[in-house]
Design a protein around this motif. Sequence first.
Motif, short mmCIF file in Angstrom:
data_model
loop_
_atom_site.label_atom_id
_atom_site.label_comp_id
_atom_site.label_asym_id
_atom_site.label_seq_id
_atom_site.Cartn_x
_atom_site.Cartn_y
_atom_site.Cartn_z
N ARG A 72 0.77 -1.20 0.06
CA ARG A 72 -0.04 0.11 0.04
C ARG A 72 0.73 1.09 0.03
NH1 ARG A 72 -2.89 0.34 5.02
NH2 ARG A 72 -3.91 -1.57 4.58
N ALA A 73 2.19 1.35 0.80
CA ALA A 73 2.90 2.51 0.82
C ALA A 73 3.41 2.51 -0.54
CB ALA A 73 3.81 2.38 2.09
N GLY A 79 5.73 6.65 -9.21
CA GLY A 79 6.74 5.97 -9.73
C GLY A 79 6.92 6.29 -11.42
N ARG A 80 6.22 7.16 -11.84
CA ARG A 80 6.15 6.94 -13.33
C ARG A 80 7.52 7.17 -14.02
NH1 ARG A 80 1.58 11.31 -14.14
NH2 ARG A 80 3.03 11.90 -11.87
N THR A 81 8.30 7.88 -13.41
CA THR A 81 9.74 8.15 -13.95
C THR A 81 10.99 7.15 -13.26
OG1 THR A 81 10.18 9.92 -12.63
CG2 THR A 81 9.38 10.52 -14.63
N CYS A 82 10.42 6.13 -12.61
CA CYS A 82 11.36 5.18 -11.83
C CYS A 82 11.57 3.93 -12.39
CB CYS A 82 10.60 5.12 -10.45
SG CYS A 82 10.55 6.49 -9.56
N LEU A 94 7.54 -4.81 -4.20
CA LEU A 94 7.64 -4.03 -5.51
C LEU A 94 6.75 -4.52 -6.49
CD1 LEU A 94 11.03 -2.56 -5.94
CD2 LEU A 94 8.81 -1.12 -5.73
N TRP A 95 6.96 -5.89 -6.87
CA TRP A 95 6.09 -6.69 -7.70
C TRP A 95 4.68 -6.40 -7.48
CZ3 TRP A 95 8.00 -9.86 -11.90
CH2 TRP A 95 6.99 -10.63 -12.56
N ASN A 96 4.13 -6.60 -6.18
CA ASN A 96 2.87 -6.73 -5.92
C ASN A 96 2.39 -5.36 -5.96
OD1 ASN A 96 2.03 -9.36 -5.31
ND2 ASN A 96 3.73 -9.20 -3.85
N ALA A 97 2.99 -4.28 -5.74
CA ALA A 97 2.46 -3.02 -5.94
C ALA A 97 2.22 -2.45 -7.20
CB ALA A 97 3.63 -1.85 -5.11
N GLU A 103 2.80 2.73 -10.84
CA GLU A 103 3.38 2.85 -12.09
C GLU A 103 4.91 2.87 -12.05
OE1 GLU A 103 1.64 5.70 -14.86
OE2 GLU A 103 -0.04 5.94 -13.55
N LEU A 104 5.76 2.04 -12.54
CA LEU A 104 7.19 2.17 -12.95
C LEU A 104 7.30 1.94 -14.35
CD1 LEU A 104 8.44 -0.37 -9.84
CD2 LEU A 104 8.34 2.21 -9.91
N GLN A 105 8.78 2.36 -14.65
CA GLN A 105 9.14 2.13 -15.99
C GLN A 105 9.58 0.69 -16.24
OE1 GLN A 105 11.50 5.01 -18.20
NE2 GLN A 105 9.59 6.38 -17.81
#
Length: 185
Positions: A72-73, A79-82, A94-97, A103-105
């Motif tokens: 949740r955190a 994370g759009r630019t991460c 991270l995978w579950n988030a 949103e990650l790159q």
Amino acid sequence: MVSKSGAAKLMKHLLVVSDIHGFPETFAELLDVGCPEHRLLQLADLSGRAGLRGDELHHHLFNEDGMRHAVRALREMDGRTCLGIGFSAGGTALWNAVKEGLELQALICMSSTRLRFETSPLHIPTMVAWGELDPYRPPESWNNIVPKRWKSYAGKQHDFYRTDALTAGSPLRAEIAAFIEGLFA
């Protein structure tokens, strides 16, 4: 196709989530992936129990509600630019988030053996790495279906990343660099 300078504009942040022992503790320990900004998150903090480490944190994450809090955190972050990098349980968080909307790159998971329970790939480029001697790593059949890229390191245990991520010229660092370079080729 995005040029390397375009890649630098797209990927501005490195978002790192530690393992249950707090590795890595500083960015000085991490390889240089060319991201101008870094954010290191301790898994214990994300789980809502900042004082926990090791087996106690592992228990909180997987037998109580710690992983739910961590996911949740992370999900609430921009994370759009991460590029995300998670070590062991940090990669699982991270995978579950990402599954729940972060949103990650791209995502790199080091020895995140709980991913063996995942049944489908994420919608972003992913790389996973395992020590060949880790008894909890997923089988090759999983590796060939779920992650976009994977690597198993011969003769290595679960925590191989603790040394190999810090060693200049290590095969692990070279593989990570190749994955990142390939994102924008």
